[in-house]
Design an enzyme around this catalytic site. Structure first.
Site, PDB file in Angstrom:
ATOM      1  N   GLU A  65      -0.751   2.047 -15.729  1.00  0.00           N
ATOM      2  CA  GLU A  65      -0.195   0.698 -15.842  1.00  0.00           C
ATOM      3  C   GLU A  65      -0.763  -0.076 -17.025  1.00  0.00           C
ATOM      4  OE1 GLU A  65      -1.019   2.089 -12.945  1.00  0.00           O
ATOM      5  OE2 GLU A  65       0.837   2.000 -11.772  1.00  0.00           O
ATOM      6  N   HIS A 134      -0.071  -3.465  -1.581  1.00  0.00           N
ATOM      7  CA  HIS A 134       1.318  -3.417  -2.051  1.00  0.00           C
ATOM      8  C   HIS A 134       2.090  -4.672  -1.649  1.00  0.00           C
ATOM      9  CE1 HIS A 134       0.573   0.858  -2.716  1.00  0.00           C
ATOM     10  NE2 HIS A 134       1.788   1.047  -3.155  1.00  0.00           N
TER      11      HIS A 134
HETATM   12  C1  LIG Z   1      -1.802   2.230  -9.405  1.00  0.00           C
HETATM   13  C2  LIG Z   1      -0.590   2.734  -8.742  1.00  0.00           C
HETATM   14  N1  LIG Z   1       0.500   2.993  -9.465  1.00  0.00           N
HETATM   15  C3  LIG Z   1       1.623   3.450  -8.879  1.00  0.00           C
HETATM   16  C4  LIG Z   1       1.667   3.645  -7.515  1.00  0.00           C
HETATM   17  C5  LIG Z   1       2.950   4.082  -6.842  1.00  0.00           C
HETATM   18  N2  LIG Z   1       2.814   5.478  -6.438  1.00  0.00           N
HETATM   19  C6  LIG Z   1       2.481   5.817  -5.191  1.00  0.00           C
HETATM   20  S1  LIG Z   1       2.279   7.460  -5.013  1.00  0.00           S
HETATM   21  C7  LIG Z   1       2.648   7.723  -6.641  1.00  0.00           C
HETATM   22  C8  LIG Z   1       2.625   9.104  -7.198  1.00  0.00           C
HETATM   23  C9  LIG Z   1       1.254   9.651  -7.173  1.00  0.00           C
HETATM   24  O1  LIG Z   1       1.238  10.920  -7.714  1.00  0.00           O
HETATM   25  P1  LIG Z   1      -0.014  11.848  -7.523  1.00  0.00           P
HETATM   26  O2  LIG Z   1      -1.236  11.123  -7.947  1.00  0.00           O
HETATM   27  O3  LIG Z   1       0.274  13.132  -8.197  1.00  0.00           O
HETATM   28  O4  LIG Z   1      -0.132  12.024  -5.941  1.00  0.00           O
HETATM   29  P2  LIG Z   1       0.920  12.732  -4.966  1.00  0.00           P
HETATM   30  O5  LIG Z   1       1.825  11.660  -4.465  1.00  0.00           O
HETATM   31  O6  LIG Z   1       1.629  13.772  -5.732  1.00  0.00           O
HETATM   32  O7  LIG Z   1       0.088  13.281  -3.866  1.00  0.00           O
HETATM   33  C10 LIG Z   1       2.926   6.535  -7.290  1.00  0.00           C
HETATM   34  C11 LIG Z   1       3.316   6.412  -8.698  1.00  0.00           C
HETATM   35  C12 LIG Z   1       0.501   3.351  -6.798  1.00  0.00           C
HETATM   36  N3  LIG Z   1       0.464   3.479  -5.468  1.00  0.00           N
HETATM   37  N4  LIG Z   1      -0.614   2.926  -7.420  1.00  0.00           N
END
Ligand SMILES: Cc1ncc(C[n+]2csc(CCOP(=O)(O)OP(=O)(O)O)c2C)c(N)n1
Ligand SMILES: Cc1ncc(C[n+]2csc(CCOP(=O)(O)OP(=O)(O)O)c2C)c(N)n1
Ligand SMILES: [Mg+2]
Ligand SMILES: [Mg+2]
Lengths: 331, 334, 331, 334
Positions: A65, A134
């Site tokens: 971000e 959130h």
């Molecule tokens: C700082 C932040 N940015 C965006 C999100 C929204 N978000 C939730 S899960 C996710 C994907 C996360 O990917 P990864 O770290 O690979 O974990 P996975 O879901 O694949 O286990 C996102 C972008 C968030 N929760 N926190």
């Protein structure tokens, strides 16, 4: 009022139209954010843009971000008009330095050499059990950052018209969209529809009490107004639409007329936007014009809890608005 | 060898002159701080001149740079004029930023200077975004972002480097590893030898260069710039160098070992380059003295000009917060 | 007032004593920040701690404001009492996520299982030409973050007593120190000196006008009060000392008595702490008790400029305070 | 081989049971979401069970973990009880966090669960600080921080890894590389093959492991844990795995290629480990079925218990914002 033809659109679709139309007219606009390209955004605001404008202008970013906000500032400095999506607006906490120490200040620090035509937009996600990380609505932070413009639409038409104005504005804009309003439908004027920044809209006229509210709080206030009207209390609902610059003239004019002010805002109470509206209105309306002490209807000073009864308790409710109005009527 | 000024010699002595200008500028700035003409602080670039000058020698005028709290050297190397620079740091209306920025925030768009940033490593994402935006607009300009060894521990370094990599943005990250961050030695900040090695974590080249060798810096920068212009993405250059002054005018304490300091003083990049120029016959010692004198005179002139300039008008303090906009009618600003 | 012996100390030395005394009594305290160990902190607040407590408890960190704040939260969760220094408090923009989304919320989100006894402290550096990125005073942001405690001392004695209380408090505290006050001397009581959190201090008594001010604004307000006294206007200066929790009872009691409120605060005007004080006071003092509209004396809504005449223009001045008081006296 | 349950067999079938519990828990959670007993979202750990279970098998009860939005698996692997977990995610007063946290924020201090964090990569610095604090207190506990491949692009990953390195903090960073972040493939997020390689930029080991092989994960984790306990600092483990469900209950769209999905379904870590157990004679197929059934029953019991539990009292919504303090007398809270 006017004879302009309209269509019914959800707020998400209205925002999507705004982006599409602006991207068509201005090739320097690029959109960047998490899951905005392939997926069209978690809430579909950027749906279809990848197909129409290609991967160079519609970018699925890494989860960074701060960097996408900073890249937006940099892109703006050299003549692009970037639109950065924060998937949930709470994540702005990760980008405050890029937004406030960079985006908001670069023009001033440069003595006016540069402008930063950047939009940072994202949803306010409270009310649906997304819990503390959130569910914030942080407009008060942005209002306290000189150099930013802060916008929070309450209807589909305002959302479209304000996003278009935000993109064309040469200043960094934080654009806050209430997630629960994305699916709410409203009439949107056909053709080029622009809503000016810094101009409030009276969403309902009334002689007894002025409610100032933006975003989702407008809908809550209108609901309260309808209920109160049945009891003979006529509430005027003033929607500033842009929180910074604030159309204080419109607010002051209304309050001077009604003599009663209730500010409704979903943010935490302490240091919230409602406090600002109260304090500023006092600068413009003589004490003697007030028939009652201004009231603030806000969220409680807690992180937003997960469970339904708790979240409901913490966020401002219809009853909270109704009782505040009732209180100022009794004063 | 003779010291006839060939084209090559002219270009090389020009590099020398730019380095000498920076050296003289910083000395004057420190004096002006002591005399209270400069507020806040001054972070002299003294000892690191070869980095900015070498890198900017590889740039075109239409390329951009971003800079740091220690930014005067980058500005001078990118071609900014000394008078409005000096006016800016002495807070005058004639400064590049009309006195609003000061020493840590010089911006000069007409020279491709996007701005100095007092947030350590703060400009790296901006640089990546600017580079991407330029490419999107079909320009072949590149952006260089200078930052310090201390800045390499900031999250934004990581995010910006990675984002630039996936965007193939034409940006060059130049880490000026002067081995200290204020009073903190690099050994407290990292557990690796070369910051350049972190580039492997983003999938682009990382290069270590002797930051006190202006021609070596120019060459490595030129390769990175070409790569970026070809659309092949970012490079991380780590220039090993040393500041031979304390951290800043406001933080004059220096806890570094005397022999470390003298080791580096002996490797002074200006002295060294001057020696090389003489040895290769590009300039005579007298010519170098003349250049030193010229640099000093230019700086003195800039200071005089600045101090004769008016202060900004207090009544205009609220100008430049916002770019012109419809909503910016008097009395409407929130 | 009391018979306690005192010594004259600068605020920096008073803070240093607080840290030293607390570290002596509690081995779980560690201090982390940039240049705080070898150098003793740019403003000497941590001087000598490295020698006394060693490098495991007094840590020169990498330049990573987010990580040191987050590490402070983590250390607090498992029973330490970390004190994190931000070299300049503006850099908190880089750590807002760790501070607000983590430190401030962890207890609530866990349903009270954990506490976060963390202090994040740093200087407010305005007034000395450090320009826009080193001159903010962001207390309004923190006041708007449920879960945080926010402290801003105005004297050496308060600084010492409040920092000791902050360290012992089981909640995350943001502790803001005005850089221009570091060298200001004041009497500090000998021996164990604790100042309670949430208790305002009347720094000067007066019957005509209540000024609410914290930190450096207290000194400015006292100066104004002395000047106004010569014109026969008796100003009461109420220093809340902790901005969150706010001792609204003390403020309301004073305003109810004087009928006039002026809030002095160095933060940007829009959405600033002054607005909050005005709005909250209205909740506690009936409109009819006000003899004049409350006034806010604040910084202008600009980034802080570098040049002397500009910075002076933007920050609140003695004359600004005097004229605000004069205005409320005329109302 | 026979399937007499030796000590080793018991330990191994226990791992199987834990994985089966996670699988059943997530299936139930998705049902409860569909039936509107769960608000917000549920991010199932389905397909990644071997990572949490393998890592936690290398931990002692007094060790700590931090977790993510996709956190149920980590909780169960660390020994949390299913009833208060289910109660938490259905928002009941009997939940671990009294209904304040929900699915993305389960904390259970008595099980060494420092908390799940819905900010991607948000817990990494906290984990480093907790690990350092434990060491400072003379304990030999370690902290494991789980995070995703997407999280490796966050600035805090970089800062936390580097800070942990210079502090020699006993923390293990476990990157669950399931190759996607919601709809974004890893190819959009990085330009390198292995996230583990980034460890070289901090000066500690980085290890890649097959995240669908519970014993391989346990072994690599055990080495990292031992290293950390000996005071030798952090390790970054990258476990290559895959989620075989959509991202979450609230984001059910799945744009991944069907053959990619089926490739990974065939590598289901539970099926695979079951097969290995049978082949090695540690368990019979019937025993595994029994364990599956047991897991299912435990989860059903937990759900029943949770749904029979009361909601939290709305009047207590303002409790737990602050820890007890002198200043927290009624009416005084700002
Ligand atoms: C700082 C932040 N940015 C965006 C999100 C929204 N978000 C939730 S899960 C996710 C994907 C996360 O990917 P990864 O770290 O690979 O974990 P996975 O879901 O694949 O286990 C996102 C972008 C968030 N929760 N926190
Ligand atoms: C985000 C941030 N943190 C801290 C500081 C204070 N500060 C100014 S310069 C400096 C040291 C920077 O070290 P380095 O990046 O190596 O640059 P150098 O000064 O050595 O050129 C610090 C900590 C700052 N300006 N910004
Ligand atoms: Mg350095
Ligand atoms: Mg992933």
């Amino acid at each position: 009022m006017s004879a302009v033809a309209t269509r019914e659109l959800t707020m998400a679709d209205a925002l999507n139209e705004a982006l599409r139309e602006e991207m068509q007219r201005d090739p320097t606009i690029f959109v960047i954010g998490e899951d905005i390209a392939r997926h069209g955004g978690l809430f579909r605001v950027t749906a279809g843009l990848l197909d129409e404008f290609g991967p160079r202008r519609v970018i699925d970013s890494p989860i960074s971000e701060a960097a996408i906000t900073g890249a937006g500032v940099g892109g703006a400095l050299i003549g692009c008009r970037p639109v950065v999506e924060l998937q949930i607006s709470d994540f702005v906490s990760l980008a405050m330095d890029q937004l406030v120490n960079h985006g908001a200040k670069w023009r001033y620090m440069s003595g006016g050499q540069v402008s930063v035509p950047l939009v940072v937009r994202g949803p306010i996600s409270n009310g649906i059990g997304m819990a503390a990380q959130h569910s914030q609505t942080l407009e008060a932070w942005f209002v306290h950052a000189p150099g930013l413009v802060v916008i929070m639409p309450s209807t589909a038409a305002d959302a479209k018209g304000l996003l278009k104005s935000a993109i064309r504005d040469d200043n960094p804009v934080v654009f806050l969209e209430k997630r629960l309003l994305y699916s709410r439908k409203g009439e949107v004027p056909d053709g080029e529809h622009l809503v000016p920044i810094g101009v409030a809209d009276v969403k309902r006229e009334g002689r007894d009490v002025t409610i100032v509210a933006a975003g989702a709080s407008v809908q809550l206030s209108l609901q309260a107004a309808r209920q109160l009207a049945r009891e003979g209390v006529e509430v005027e609902v003033v929607d500033p639409r842009t929180l910074k610059p604030l159309d204080i003239d419109a607010i002051a004019e209304s309050v001077a007329r009604t003599g009663r002010l209730v500010v409704v805002n979903e943010g935490a109470r302490a240091g919230g936007f409602a406090s600002e509206v109260v304090a500023r209105t006092l600068d413009h309306v003589p004490l003697s014009d007030f028939k009652a002490t201004p009231e603030r209807v806000t969220a409680k000073d807690t992180p937003i809890p997960y469970a339904t009864p708790l979240e409901r308790e913490v966020l401002p409710s219809l009853e909270d608005v109704v009782s505040a109005v009732t209180r100022v009527m009794q004063d | 060898m003779t010291s006839v000024e060939t084209g090559a010699s002219v270009a090389l002595t020009q590099l020398y002159l730019t380095m000498a200008r920076i050296r003289a500028f910083e000395a004057k700035a420190m004096d002006l701080f002591a005399e209270k003409y400069i507020r806040g602080s001054v972070h002299p670039y003294t000892g690191e001149e070869a980095v900015a000058v070498g890198v900017c020698a590889a740039l075109r005028p239409e390329d951009y740079i971003t800079s740091t709290h220690r930014g005067h050297g980058h500005c001078i190397a990118k071609g900014l004029e000394l008078r409005p620079m000096m006016a800016e740091i002495t807070g005058r209306a004639t400064g590049y930023c009309r006195g609003r920025g000061g020493s840590m925030h010089i911006t000069a768009m007409r020279h491709g200077m996007l701005g100095a940033d007092a947030i350590v490593a703060g400009s790296l994402a901006m640089a990546a975004g600017a580079a991407y935006g330029l490419q999107l607009q079909g320009k072949d300009a590149v952006v260089v972002a200078f930052f310090g060894d201390g800045g390499a521990q900031q999250g934004i370094f990581h995010e910006a480097a990675n984002l630039a990599a996936v965007l193939d943005a034409p940006v060059i990250f130049v880490c000026e590893n002067n081995q200290w961050a204020i009073s903190t030695p690099i050994s407290c900040a990292i557990r690796i030898e070369n910051i350049a090695d972190r580039a492997a974590g983003y999938g682009f080249p990382g290069e270590v260069v002797d930051g006190n060798d202006v021609l070596a810096v120019r060459d490595v920068a030129a390769r990175a710039v070409e790569r970026a212009r070809r659309g092949e993405g970012p490079t991380l250059i780590e220039a090993k160098t040393y500041r031979i002054t304390p951290h800043s005018a406001a933080t004059p304490t220096d806890n570094r070992a005397p022999d470390e300091l003298s080791y580096w003083r002996e490797r002074d990049p200006i002295v060294r380059f001057g020696r090389e120029l003489v040895e290769a016959g590009h300039a005579s010692p007298e010519r170098l003295e003349e250049l030193d004198r010229q640099a000093g005179e230019e700086v003195e002139d800039a200071a005089e000009w600045a101090l004769a300039s008016p202060y900004p008008d207090a009544a205009a303090a609220e100008e430049d917060v916002y770019a012109p906009a419809d909503w910016l009618t008097p009395g409407r600003l929130a």
